[in-house]
Design an enzyme around this catalytic site. Sequence first.
Site, mmCIF file in Angstrom:
data_model
loop_
_atom_site.group_PDB
_atom_site.id
_atom_site.type_symbol
_atom_site.label_atom_id
_atom_site.label_comp_id
_atom_site.label_asym_id
_atom_site.label_seq_id
_atom_site.Cartn_x
_atom_site.Cartn_y
_atom_site.Cartn_z
ATOM 1 N N HIS A 34 1.733 -10.832 -12.904
ATOM 2 C CA HIS A 34 1.441 -10.455 -14.284
ATOM 3 C C HIS A 34 0.989 -9.001 -14.344
ATOM 4 O O HIS A 34 0.699 -8.388 -13.318
ATOM 5 C CB HIS A 34 0.320 -11.345 -14.838
ATOM 6 N N HIS A 116 0.701 -2.531 -13.884
ATOM 7 C CA HIS A 116 1.392 -2.791 -12.624
ATOM 8 C C HIS A 116 1.408 -4.285 -12.344
ATOM 9 O O HIS A 116 0.723 -5.055 -13.014
ATOM 10 C CB HIS A 116 0.673 -2.075 -11.472
#
Length: 171
Positions: A34, A116
């Site tokens: 995620h 990220h």
Amino acid sequence: MLFGICVFPEKNVQDEANKWRIRHDPHYCNIPPHMTIREAEEWDESTLKLAVDHLSKTTASLSPFKVTFNRVSTFFPVTPTLYFALEDPAPVLTLQETICTGQLAQTLHNYVYTPHITIGRNMPPGELHDLYGNLRMKQMKLTTIIDRVHLLYQTEQGGWTAYQSFQLHDS
């Protein structure tokens, strides 16, 4: 209870991230790959209600967008973390800035928000440098559509699960 906000990439990106996370990320079993939008925080019922209202209103004005992960990067020496980096982080930065306003405004952090997908964390320096050296040489182009935001809560077992999802709407 701990609550946090994130976006999940599509299955193809999750599968690629999980190839590395299974061995290098101790959080592998707790949450799928995620991008964190808002860090976890303790909320009571009234804060949760305000957050749900805020997310409902905010996401209604946002459109889905596409992002591409084009390389592996690291936060070393700050933290021993490897991650999939975005070719253009601007859409996720805009999403984060839009969501983290009003009721969800955050206090100042000691780091700059960098969207990220973590693929390794808490790695010994030798292993981190070896893996990073190998992965940064590989061609990468993983594309995904971000079309919803997820409000998650942490279970008693330490895992994270969706409390509610908020779809981004086409303008």
